[in-house]
Each structure stands twice: as C-alpha cells, then as structure tokens.
Write a protein that holds these residues in place. Structure first.
Motif, mmCIF file in Angstrom:
data_model
loop_
_atom_site.group_PDB
_atom_site.id
_atom_site.type_symbol
_atom_site.label_atom_id
_atom_site.label_comp_id
_atom_site.label_asym_id
_atom_site.label_seq_id
_atom_site.Cartn_x
_atom_site.Cartn_y
_atom_site.Cartn_z
ATOM 1 N N LEU A 1 0.763 -1.363 0.054
ATOM 2 C CA LEU A 1 0.169 -0.069 0.065
ATOM 3 C C LEU A 1 0.822 1.211 -0.094
ATOM 4 N N ASP A 2 2.047 1.412 0.702
ATOM 5 C CA ASP A 2 2.864 2.345 0.906
ATOM 6 C C ASP A 2 3.505 2.355 -0.467
ATOM 7 N N ALA A 3 4.105 1.475 -1.178
ATOM 8 C CA ALA A 3 4.446 1.752 -2.391
ATOM 9 C C ALA A 3 3.537 2.102 -3.503
ATOM 10 N N PHE B 1 11.678 -0.110 -2.836
ATOM 11 C CA PHE B 1 10.834 -0.983 -1.975
ATOM 12 C C PHE B 1 11.618 -1.796 -0.797
ATOM 13 N N PRO B 2 12.799 -2.009 -1.098
ATOM 14 C CA PRO B 2 13.671 -2.647 0.120
ATOM 15 C C PRO B 2 13.705 -1.700 1.208
ATOM 16 N N ARG B 3 13.760 -0.564 1.353
ATOM 17 C CA ARG B 3 13.846 0.403 2.180
ATOM 18 C C ARG B 3 12.304 0.427 2.885
ATOM 19 N N ARG B 4 11.268 0.402 2.174
ATOM 20 C CA ARG B 4 9.921 0.265 2.624
ATOM 21 C C ARG B 4 9.669 -0.951 3.511
ATOM 22 N N LEU B 5 10.430 -2.181 3.070
ATOM 23 C CA LEU B 5 10.189 -3.269 3.636
ATOM 24 C C LEU B 5 10.912 -3.373 5.157
ATOM 25 N N TYR B 6 12.099 -2.602 4.939
ATOM 26 C CA TYR B 6 12.799 -2.346 6.129
ATOM 27 C C TYR B 6 12.019 -1.427 7.218
ATOM 28 N N GLU B 7 11.457 -0.384 6.920
ATOM 29 C CA GLU B 7 10.744 0.511 7.725
ATOM 30 C C GLU B 7 9.364 -0.244 8.157
ATOM 31 N N ALA C 1 20.755 -3.460 0.504
ATOM 32 C CA ALA C 1 19.937 -3.125 -0.731
ATOM 33 C C ALA C 1 18.917 -1.911 -0.493
ATOM 34 N N ALA C 2 18.593 -1.518 0.757
ATOM 35 C CA ALA C 2 17.722 -0.419 0.853
ATOM 36 C C ALA C 2 18.723 0.889 0.843
ATOM 37 N N PRO C 3 19.946 0.995 1.398
ATOM 38 C CA PRO C 3 20.465 2.228 1.083
ATOM 39 C C PRO C 3 21.007 2.365 -0.457
ATOM 40 N N TRP C 4 21.292 1.378 -0.975
ATOM 41 C CA TRP C 4 21.689 1.470 -2.645
ATOM 42 C C TRP C 4 20.435 1.961 -3.438
ATOM 43 N N GLY C 5 19.191 1.566 -2.835
ATOM 44 C CA GLY C 5 18.159 1.689 -3.731
ATOM 45 C C GLY C 5 17.594 3.074 -3.487
ATOM 46 N N ASP C 6 17.830 3.744 -2.402
ATOM 47 C CA ASP C 6 17.615 5.222 -1.842
ATOM 48 C C ASP C 6 18.641 6.070 -2.711
ATOM 49 N N GLN C 7 19.770 5.488 -2.830
ATOM 50 C CA GLN C 7 20.878 6.339 -3.670
ATOM 51 C C GLN C 7 20.440 6.399 -5.074
ATOM 52 N N GLN C 8 20.118 5.518 -5.657
ATOM 53 C CA GLN C 8 19.533 5.558 -7.149
ATOM 54 C C GLN C 8 18.176 6.314 -7.070
ATOM 55 N N ILE D 1 20.222 12.253 0.865
ATOM 56 C CA ILE D 1 19.605 11.043 1.485
ATOM 57 C C ILE D 1 19.352 11.311 2.971
ATOM 58 N N GLN D 2 18.381 11.288 3.577
ATOM 59 C CA GLN D 2 18.036 11.556 4.898
ATOM 60 C C GLN D 2 18.901 10.685 5.725
ATOM 61 N N PRO D 3 19.471 11.184 6.761
ATOM 62 C CA PRO D 3 20.340 10.390 7.578
ATOM 63 C C PRO D 3 19.753 8.812 8.214
ATOM 64 N N GLN D 4 18.379 9.033 8.422
ATOM 65 C CA GLN D 4 17.704 7.621 9.020
ATOM 66 C C GLN D 4 17.847 6.623 7.672
ATOM 67 N N TYR D 5 18.072 7.011 6.622
ATOM 68 C CA TYR D 5 18.209 6.104 5.281
ATOM 69 C C TYR D 5 19.558 5.647 5.050
ATOM 70 N N LEU D 6 20.552 6.158 5.730
ATOM 71 C CA LEU D 6 21.901 5.815 5.377
ATOM 72 C C LEU D 6 22.441 4.699 5.999
ATOM 73 N N PRO D 7 23.184 3.852 5.682
ATOM 74 C CA PRO D 7 23.670 2.747 6.343
ATOM 75 C C PRO D 7 24.616 3.181 7.531
ATOM 76 N N MET D 8 24.927 2.225 8.402
ATOM 77 C CA MET D 8 25.704 2.531 9.613
ATOM 78 C C MET D 8 27.194 3.008 9.454
ATOM 79 N N ARG D 9 27.564 2.254 8.220
ATOM 80 C CA ARG D 9 29.048 2.747 8.073
ATOM 81 C C ARG D 9 29.166 4.089 7.747
ATOM 82 N N ASP D 10 28.123 4.498 6.778
ATOM 83 C CA ASP D 10 28.078 5.914 6.403
ATOM 84 C C ASP D 10 27.781 6.803 7.448
#
Length: 366
Positions: free
Chosen positions: A31-33, A62-68, A126-133, A250-259
């Motif tokens: 639904l969010d997608a 979509f991977p980030r939405r699955l995570y959230e 996958a989620a951070p990569w997708g958000d970068q794209q 990209i918003q901080p909450q979407y960045l991977p921990m290493r970044d």
C-alpha cells in the motif's frame, strides 16, 4: 536447556505468527508503494520524467519500505497470529498443558528474531543502494545540470565550470539547514573545452547568502605554465541551488551505519555536533532490540482482551501500540537532544521501559 528446545508448540505458534506477519508486511508495504507511485505520477513529464522512471523509483525504494514496515508488521502480525490461536482456544489448551505465557510468547518472538537478522542486512545493503538510485533520479528531475554518479559523487555544470563533489551531507544550524559538500573539485573550461583553472576545496557550504569554500587550493594554467595559490577560506560564485541539493541528499535515517559512522567521525573531528547523524546511527543499531521488545510487549493482549475480539480489534490494538511506540521514541530522542542526553541513552531508554513493563507482566502472570 529443555525449555529452549524447539517443540511442536514452537512450530504451531511460529508458523501461525509467521503467516500472519508476512501477510501484513506485504500488504502495508504494498500500500505504501502504491501511494508513492501515485505521487510519482505527478512528476511525469517534468524534465523527461516518465512512467517507467516512476515504476523504477518505487522498485528501488521497495527494500527500504520493507525495512521500515517490518516493525509494524511484526507487531500486528504477532497479535493476529496469537489472537487467532486464542479465538480457537488453542492458547487455552497450551496453557492447560503447563506452558507459561512467557514460553508461548517466546515462540512468537523467536520467529521475529530470525527474520529481523535478514531485515537488518537488507537495511544495510539493498535499501541504502536503492535510496541512492532514487535520489539520483529525483535530482535529475529537479535540475538538468546536476547528477549523482555513484562512487564518483555529485557532478554539476555551472556555466563554463564542471563541479565534482565526492561527498555531501545535510547540516542543520539554529538559523538554517543546508548541504555541506566534501572534497570539491571545480574545473573551469575554455570555450574549446580545455581546462584553464582547477580549484580544490576540502568543503563547500552555503551560509544562507553565498557559497563558501574552505581549505582551498587553486591552480591556473596558461602559456607561462601553472600557478598555484592556497587560502583557508574564500567565497565561491556558483549558481548551485542549495535547496535542490538539500532535498536530494539522502536523509540520515536512510543511510547505512558505516556512512553514519563516517559522518559522525568527520563532524566530531571538526568540532561540530553530530546531532541527527548520531541519533540515526543508534536508532539503526538498536533496531533489532526495539522490534523484539515491542513485539514481546504486545503478546499479553493475545492472552486477554483479544480472545473475544475479531480481526478489527487486533488491528486496532496493533496500530495503537505502533503509534504509541512511535511517539514515545520520538519524545525521548527530542528530550535527549534538548537536554544534552547522549544519543545512545535517549534511543535505548524507550526499549528499556518496554522491557521492564514486559518483565513485570510476565513475572506476575506467568
């Protein structure tokens, strides 16, 4: 150790909760997608943005939405799964066999614990990569002269200059928010495309009125050779729109921990408050704990009031818990920011409160 062995009851509870949780997870994420796709359709036709671009945008995010959505899905799915067993009196039968409420709840939480490992991996890859794209697509939508090139960083055309920044991050001050560019390279070209000047700066930041570069090294090229100068700071006459860049970071909450860790280290080394990056880092680090504690706290509702309720009641309870948890966590984090509480403490405190409540309940009711 006997209490920790996987028994038939674990398979019964686990598969029931798993089925309900996966169904809820896919439904709310889908639904969010769909809602995001409808929003993206409003951009079709702008700067060559097409329906295909809108579809790709939704797919890569979509991977980030699955995570959230996993935390809410685990909460609601756990309530639906155990609530369904309670409605058919199967929970009552399990209790009559001598199983404690904590033992039954542990079977449900165990399934969530297994899945959360995969979700965390998804959230770091996958989620951070997708958000970068997706952000690169949005940046091209807002400006034809600016683009993101993956590891090569941000590229922009500014008149007779080509700009490259290897890194960038959002900055928030008391008066304004903007984007700080790192490792900035500016190539000034002649009409025939030859480089006549090269500027390198450690950082470039818009102060609300103009761009300012720091730790600058400038090199000009002419018939006599090359000439270099350095400066601690200098203004930069650039038409780069800081608002466009800020919306595209990209918003901080979407960045991977290493970044996040890298940005925190950079800010601390330069005497700046890591702020939202530190909070986002600990939110991600404590994500598994928060999900598991929240699901465990919801389990008592399946043994009591939900036994006589239907699907709607369980969904309502689940949504109330999810909303309550969201506001409790936000309130604690904001309180910590205002009063200088370390981000780790501010983020772990809500989980500890829920853990204590769950411990008191299961200790009292078995």
């Amino acid at each position: 150790m006997a209490a920790l062995r996987i028994r038939r009851v674990d398979w019964l509870v686990g598969t029931t909760v798993l089925g309900a949780m996966l169904t809820v997870w896919l439904v709310i994420t889908g639904l969010d997608a769909v809602f995001q796709f409808l929003r993206q359709l409003g951009n079709v036709g702008k700067n060559g943005y097409t329906v295909t671009n809108a579809v790709v945008y939704v797919l890569v995010t979509f991977p980030r939405r699955l995570y959230e959505m996993f935390g809410n899905a685990a909460l609601i799915g756990g309530l639906l799964g155990l609530g369904g067993l309670a409605a058919t009196n199967e929970l009552t039968a399990l209790r009559a066999c001598g199983l404690s409420k904590l033992r039954i709840a542990a079977s449900a939480v165990g399934v969530v614990a297994i899945l959360v490992v995969g979700v965390v991996i998804l959230g770091e890859t996958a989620a951070p990569w997708g958000d970068q794209q997706a952000q690169a697509m949005q940046l091209r939508l807002k400006s034809n002269n600016v683009g993101l090139g993956g590891e090569s960083g941000l590229w922009a055309r500014d008149g007779d200059r080509v700009i490259n920044a290897k890194g960038w991050m959002a900055k928030h001050t008391a008066t304004h928010s903007t984007v700080q560019l790192h490792d900035v390279r500016v190539f000034t070209l002649t009409p025939d495309g030859q480089v006549k000047r090269f500027d390198w700066a450690q950082t470039a930041e818009h102060d609300g009125h103009q761009w300012v570069m720091s730790k600058v090294r400038s090199t000009t090229l002419d018939d006599a050779g090359t000439h270099s100068t350095t400066a601690d700071s200098q203004t930069w006459d650039s038409k780069l729109n800081p608002q466009v860049l800020e919306q595209s970071v990209i918003q901080p909450q979407y960045l991977p921990m290493r970044d996040l860790r890298r940005n925190i280290t950079y800010l601390e080394q330069n005497g700046q408050n890591p702020g939202v990056y530190a909070s986002a880092f600990w939110t991600r680090a404590l994500y598994p704990l928060n999900v598991l504690v929240l699901v465990l706290l919801a389990m008592p509702f399946s043994f009591g009031t939900l036994r006589s309720g239907g699907l709607g009641k369980r969904m309502f309870i689940g949504m109330l818990l999810a909303i309550g948890w969201y506001f409790l966590q936000k309130a604690m984090v904001n309180f910590g920011t205002v009063y200088g509480v370390p981000p780790l403490v501010a983020n772990v405190l809500p989980a500890l409160i829920l853990a204590v409540i769950a411990w008191v309940y299961f200790r009292k009711h078995g």
